[in-house]
Design an enzyme around this catalytic site. Structure first.
Site, PDB file in Angstrom:
ATOM      1  N   HIS A  81     -22.439  10.805   1.953  1.00 12.07           N
ATOM      2  CA  HIS A  81     -21.699  10.213   0.832  1.00 12.07           C
ATOM      3  C   HIS A  81     -22.152   8.776   0.605  1.00 12.07           C
ATOM      4  CE1 HIS A  81     -17.960  13.062   0.769  1.00 12.07           C
ATOM      5  NE2 HIS A  81     -19.101  13.706   0.707  1.00 12.07           N
ATOM      6  N   TYR A 135      -8.888   7.090  -0.943  1.00 10.71           N
ATOM      7  CA  TYR A 135      -7.770   6.410  -0.274  1.00 10.71           C
ATOM      8  C   TYR A 135      -6.790   6.009  -1.378  1.00 10.71           C
ATOM      9  CZ  TYR A 135     -10.669   5.803   3.952  1.00 10.71           C
ATOM     10  OH  TYR A 135     -11.446   6.018   5.069  1.00 10.71           O
ATOM     11  N   PRO A 159      -6.309   5.078  11.986  1.00 13.75           N
ATOM     12  CA  PRO A 159      -7.449   5.811  11.404  1.00 13.75           C
ATOM     13  C   PRO A 159      -7.898   5.345  10.021  1.00 13.75           C
ATOM     14  CG  PRO A 159      -5.474   7.192  11.442  1.00 13.75           C
ATOM     15  CD  PRO A 159      -5.128   5.942  12.175  1.00 13.75           C
ATOM     16  N   LYS A 212     -12.826   4.244  11.955  1.00  7.33           N
ATOM     17  CA  LYS A 212     -13.668   3.508  12.910  1.00  7.33           C
ATOM     18  C   LYS A 212     -13.664   4.051  14.338  1.00  7.33           C
ATOM     19  CE  LYS A 212     -15.423   0.898  10.192  1.00  7.33           C
ATOM     20  NZ  LYS A 212     -16.733   1.395   9.893  1.00  7.33           N
ATOM     21  N   TYR A 228     -17.215  -0.664   6.164  1.00  7.12           N
ATOM     22  CA  TYR A 228     -16.980   0.789   6.142  1.00  7.12           C
ATOM     23  C   TYR A 228     -18.204   1.558   6.656  1.00  7.12           C
ATOM     24  CZ  TYR A 228     -14.681   5.086   4.822  1.00  7.12           C
ATOM     25  OH  TYR A 228     -14.062   6.315   4.882  1.00  7.12           O
TER      26      TYR A 228
HETATM   27  P1  FAD Z   1     -11.406  11.191  23.104  1.00  9.94           P
HETATM   28  O1  FAD Z   1     -12.051  11.796  21.944  1.00  9.94           O
HETATM   29  O2  FAD Z   1      -9.966  11.050  23.190  1.00  9.94           O
HETATM   30  O3  FAD Z   1     -12.009  11.859  24.404  1.00  9.94           O
HETATM   31  C1  FAD Z   1     -11.476  11.644  25.685  1.00  9.94           C
HETATM   32  C2  FAD Z   1     -11.677  12.884  26.540  1.00  9.94           C
HETATM   33  O4  FAD Z   1     -11.164  12.622  27.855  1.00  9.94           O
HETATM   34  C3  FAD Z   1     -10.909  14.087  26.009  1.00  9.94           C
HETATM   35  O5  FAD Z   1     -11.749  15.208  25.961  1.00  9.94           O
HETATM   36  C4  FAD Z   1      -9.773  14.261  27.011  1.00  9.94           C
HETATM   37  O6  FAD Z   1      -9.367  15.607  27.145  1.00  9.94           O
HETATM   38  C5  FAD Z   1     -10.397  13.723  28.276  1.00  9.94           C
HETATM   39  N1  FAD Z   1      -9.422  13.238  29.269  1.00  9.94           N
HETATM   40  C6  FAD Z   1      -8.249  12.604  29.037  1.00  9.94           C
HETATM   41  N2  FAD Z   1      -7.644  12.320  30.197  1.00  9.94           N
HETATM   42  C7  FAD Z   1      -8.444  12.772  31.186  1.00  9.94           C
HETATM   43  C8  FAD Z   1      -8.356  12.763  32.598  1.00  9.94           C
HETATM   44  N3  FAD Z   1      -7.287  12.257  33.216  1.00  9.94           N
HETATM   45  N4  FAD Z   1      -9.352  13.323  33.301  1.00  9.94           N
HETATM   46  C9  FAD Z   1     -10.438  13.848  32.682  1.00  9.94           C
HETATM   47  N5  FAD Z   1     -10.585  13.887  31.327  1.00  9.94           N
HETATM   48  C10 FAD Z   1      -9.593  13.354  30.602  1.00  9.94           C
HETATM   49  N6  FAD Z   1     -12.534   7.915  14.090  1.00  9.94           N
HETATM   50  C11 FAD Z   1     -13.621   7.750  13.285  1.00  9.94           C
HETATM   51  O7  FAD Z   1     -14.600   7.133  13.711  1.00  9.94           O
HETATM   52  N7  FAD Z   1     -13.681   8.265  12.007  1.00  9.94           N
HETATM   53  C12 FAD Z   1     -12.636   8.953  11.489  1.00  9.94           C
HETATM   54  O8  FAD Z   1     -12.737   9.459  10.352  1.00  9.94           O
HETATM   55  C13 FAD Z   1     -11.448   9.090  12.290  1.00  9.94           C
HETATM   56  N8  FAD Z   1     -10.381   9.753  11.815  1.00  9.94           N
HETATM   57  C14 FAD Z   1      -9.354  10.049  12.659  1.00  9.94           C
HETATM   58  C15 FAD Z   1      -8.325  10.808  12.166  1.00  9.94           C
HETATM   59  C16 FAD Z   1      -7.268  11.144  13.012  1.00  9.94           C
HETATM   60  C17 FAD Z   1      -6.133  11.949  12.448  1.00  9.94           C
HETATM   61  C18 FAD Z   1      -7.280  10.738  14.379  1.00  9.94           C
HETATM   62  C19 FAD Z   1      -6.165  11.153  15.330  1.00  9.94           C
HETATM   63  C20 FAD Z   1      -8.303   9.969  14.868  1.00  9.94           C
HETATM   64  C21 FAD Z   1      -9.336   9.610  14.020  1.00  9.94           C
HETATM   65  N9  FAD Z   1     -10.402   8.845  14.484  1.00  9.94           N
HETATM   66  C22 FAD Z   1     -11.443   8.585  13.639  1.00  9.94           C
HETATM   67  C23 FAD Z   1     -10.410   8.328  15.849  1.00  9.94           C
HETATM   68  C24 FAD Z   1     -11.253   9.174  16.820  1.00  9.94           C
HETATM   69  O9  FAD Z   1     -10.835  10.518  16.777  1.00  9.94           O
HETATM   70  C25 FAD Z   1     -11.147   8.614  18.250  1.00  9.94           C
HETATM   71  O10 FAD Z   1     -11.321   7.223  18.206  1.00  9.94           O
HETATM   72  C26 FAD Z   1     -12.197   9.267  19.176  1.00  9.94           C
HETATM   73  O11 FAD Z   1     -11.781  10.565  19.552  1.00  9.94           O
HETATM   74  C27 FAD Z   1     -12.441   8.445  20.455  1.00  9.94           C
HETATM   75  O12 FAD Z   1     -13.380   9.102  21.264  1.00  9.94           O
HETATM   76  P2  FAD Z   1     -13.326   8.965  22.847  1.00  9.94           P
HETATM   77  O13 FAD Z   1     -14.482   9.748  23.367  1.00  9.94           O
HETATM   78  O14 FAD Z   1     -13.193   7.550  23.219  1.00  9.94           O
HETATM   79  O15 FAD Z   1     -11.949   9.637  23.272  1.00  9.94           O
HETATM   80  C1  DHB Z   2     -11.146  11.073   7.506  1.00  6.90           C
HETATM   81  C2  DHB Z   2     -10.385  10.426   8.443  1.00  6.90           C
HETATM   82  C3  DHB Z   2     -10.120   9.088   8.298  1.00  6.90           C
HETATM   83  O1  DHB Z   2      -9.393   8.433   9.221  1.00  6.90           O
HETATM   84  C4  DHB Z   2     -10.615   8.388   7.209  1.00  6.90           C
HETATM   85  O2  DHB Z   2     -10.340   7.076   7.106  1.00  6.90           O
HETATM   86  C5  DHB Z   2     -11.388   9.038   6.268  1.00  6.90           C
HETATM   87  C6  DHB Z   2     -11.652  10.395   6.418  1.00  6.90           C
HETATM   88  C7  DHB Z   2     -11.418  12.512   7.697  1.00  6.90           C
HETATM   89  O3  DHB Z   2     -10.825  13.103   8.609  1.00  6.90           O
HETATM   90  O4  DHB Z   2     -12.239  13.084   6.958  1.00  6.90           O
END
Ligand code: FAD
Ligand code: DHB
Length: 399
Positions: free
Chosen positions: A80, A209, A301, A305, A393
């Site tokens: 995009h 948005y 979210p 980021k 962004y």
């Molecule tokens: P996680 O993805 O949380 O991974 C951590 C892993 O550790 C998991 O698999 C978990 O099961 C495991 N774990 C937990 N505890 C333990 C333990 N005690 N022992 C062993 N393993 C364990 N980010 C973006 O960049 N762009 C977006 O568009 C965006 N949209 C989002 C929309 C929503 C609705 C949400 C909820 C989040 C969004 N995010 C977005 C944020 C993004 O999903 C998180 O920041 C991302 O998952 C972080 O990655 P991570 O690997 O740090 O942690």
């Molecule tokens: C999506 C999630 C977000 O948090 C955002 O800012 C834009 C798009 C998505 O899930 O596609």
């Protein structure tokens, strides 16, 4: 269930968590010839199905390409070149690529990223230990840290040089840092997001948005036949209070424009609620433990980021460990926390800014709404303000 090999008693790096941070780090280390074990609490099917983020920054895509894990992303990801801000019933496009020298975002589900990284890891014979219970970290300030966990009813001990705490915001790694050794910064918001995945083609080709007096709404997508939508809801709302008809009514009300455009309805495939929160822990290191991703910091979210920050941390940590193993030089490891925190705080500010500009605050008055509308109008009419939003962004190259 595919599990790889028997539990090794030793690895150079123990990675806790098979999310974007942990899996990306495992690939970077493999690329540098450094062995690691990924220890994950959940099973493979669970982590591959967990719906979350959808927007990849240019730098995230570039890293996956360099690691050779982007074949499906390159085929199926939707590139995009702009996003839309909507307020007062009118849509305004922010031309991301025109404003940032050609940089773009790619829409590709986080669970698809996780699937690709797991498949490539297992194809490289890299160990991922799913279903690990009771993970605990020991001797983190010595040069011989250990990780304990239970799996298949047995206790395991892994000896390593370093532990990478990539276990998200509810993991064990953050709490392994004594409270006297860390500082935390936090903000909660008086609302949550209800997100749905719907079996219907996106109603517009780009992300929207929307600021609306009833609250924020977001239109995104996962492919030509699947729409991803979010609507601001109360901080204590449960799914019970959001039947599909209410979700669609709010989405249509908040996303419609005065020229008659509205979102198309479809069958709801998935529905979940996420609280919004800002959180940073400093420093992101304690002894031989290095925290990456949501384990160290959380952003609301709005602005997309979180996953991108997790991948950016993994890159900094992977390069720092590579320098240590290659040359015995600890300087990048010593700078790990301060290097990451520069990007983290930029993203914290941007996510807070987008959240504050776009949501309805329950205690907000007419003055605050006027300020939001003024800021939105400014961002949509001033090239300087639009460029600032656009470069944040798509992701800043140098922070
Ligand atoms: P996680 O993805 O949380 O991974 C951590 C892993 O550790 C998991 O698999 C978990 O099961 C495991 N774990 C937990 N505890 C333990 C333990 N005690 N022992 C062993 N393993 C364990 N980010 C973006 O960049 N762009 C977006 O568009 C965006 N949209 C989002 C929309 C929503 C609705 C949400 C909820 C989040 C969004 N995010 C977005 C944020 C993004 O999903 C998180 O920041 C991302 O998952 C972080 O990655 P991570 O690997 O740090 O942690
Ligand atoms: C999506 C999630 C977000 O948090 C955002 O800012 C834009 C798009 C998505 O899930 O596609």
């Amino acid at each position: 269930m595919i599990q790889t090999r028997q539990s090794p008693a030793r690895s150079q790096v123990a990675i806790i968590g098979a999310g974007p941070a942990g899996l990306t780090l495992a690939h970077i280390l493999h690329h540098h010839g450094i062995d690691s074990v990924v220890i994950e609490r959940r099973d493979r099917a669970y982590v591959e199905r967990r719906l979350r983020a959808g927007v990849l920054e240019q730098g995230t895509v570039d890293l996956f390409r360099a690691l050779g894990v982007s074949a499906r992303l390159d085929r199926e990801g939707l590139v995009h070149h702009g996003i839309n801000l909507q307020f007062s019933g009118e849509r305004h496009r922010i031309a991301l690529s025109d404003l940032t020298g050609g940089r773009a975002i790619t829409i590709y589900g986080q669970h698809e990223v996780v699937k690709d990284l797991i498949a490539a890891r297992l194809a490289n014979d890299g160990p991922i230990w799913f279903d690990a219970d009771d993970v605990s970290l020991h001797d983190l300030t010595s040069d011989k840290p250990r990780v304990h966990f239970r799996r298949d009813g047995r206790a395991h001990e892994l000896h390593c040089d370093f532990v990478a705490g990539c276990d998200g915001s509810h993991g064990v790694s953050r709490s392994a840092v004594p409270t006297a050794e860390r500082r935390t910064f936090e903000r909660t918001y008086p609302f949550s997001w209800l997100g749905i995945l719907a079996a219907v083609p996106p109603s517009l080709g780009e992300v929207i948005y929307a600021h609306h007096e009833r609250g924020f709404a977001l239109h995104s997508m996962r492919g030509p036949q699947v729409t991803r939508l979010y609507v601001q809801c109360g901080p204590d709302d449960g799914l019970d209070s959001w039947p599909d008809e209410r979700v669609w009514l709010e989405l249509k009300t908040r996303l419609s424009t005065t020229d008659g455009w509205t979102v198309q309805e479809g069958a709801v495939i998935e529905k979940s609620i996420t609280a919004l929160r800002s959180f940073v822990m400093e420093p992101m290191q304690y002894g031989q433990l290095f925290l990456a991703g949501d384990a160290a910091h959380v952003v609301p979210p709005t602005g997309a980021k979180g996953m991108n920050l997790a991948v950016a941390d993994a890159r900094v940590l992977g390069d720092a460990l590579a320098q240590w193993y290659r040359a015995g030089d600890r300087s990048l490891l010593a700078e790990y926390s301060s290097t990451c925190l520069r990007r983290v705080w930029r993203a914290e500010h941007f996510s807070w800014f987008m959240t504050s500009m776009l949501h309805r605050f329950p205690d907000g008055d007419a003055f605050q709404q006027k300020l939001q509308l003024s800021q939105l109008r400014y961002v949509c009419t001033s090239t300087a303000a639009a460029t600032s939003l656009a470069e944040n962004y798509v992701g800043l190259e140098h922070v």
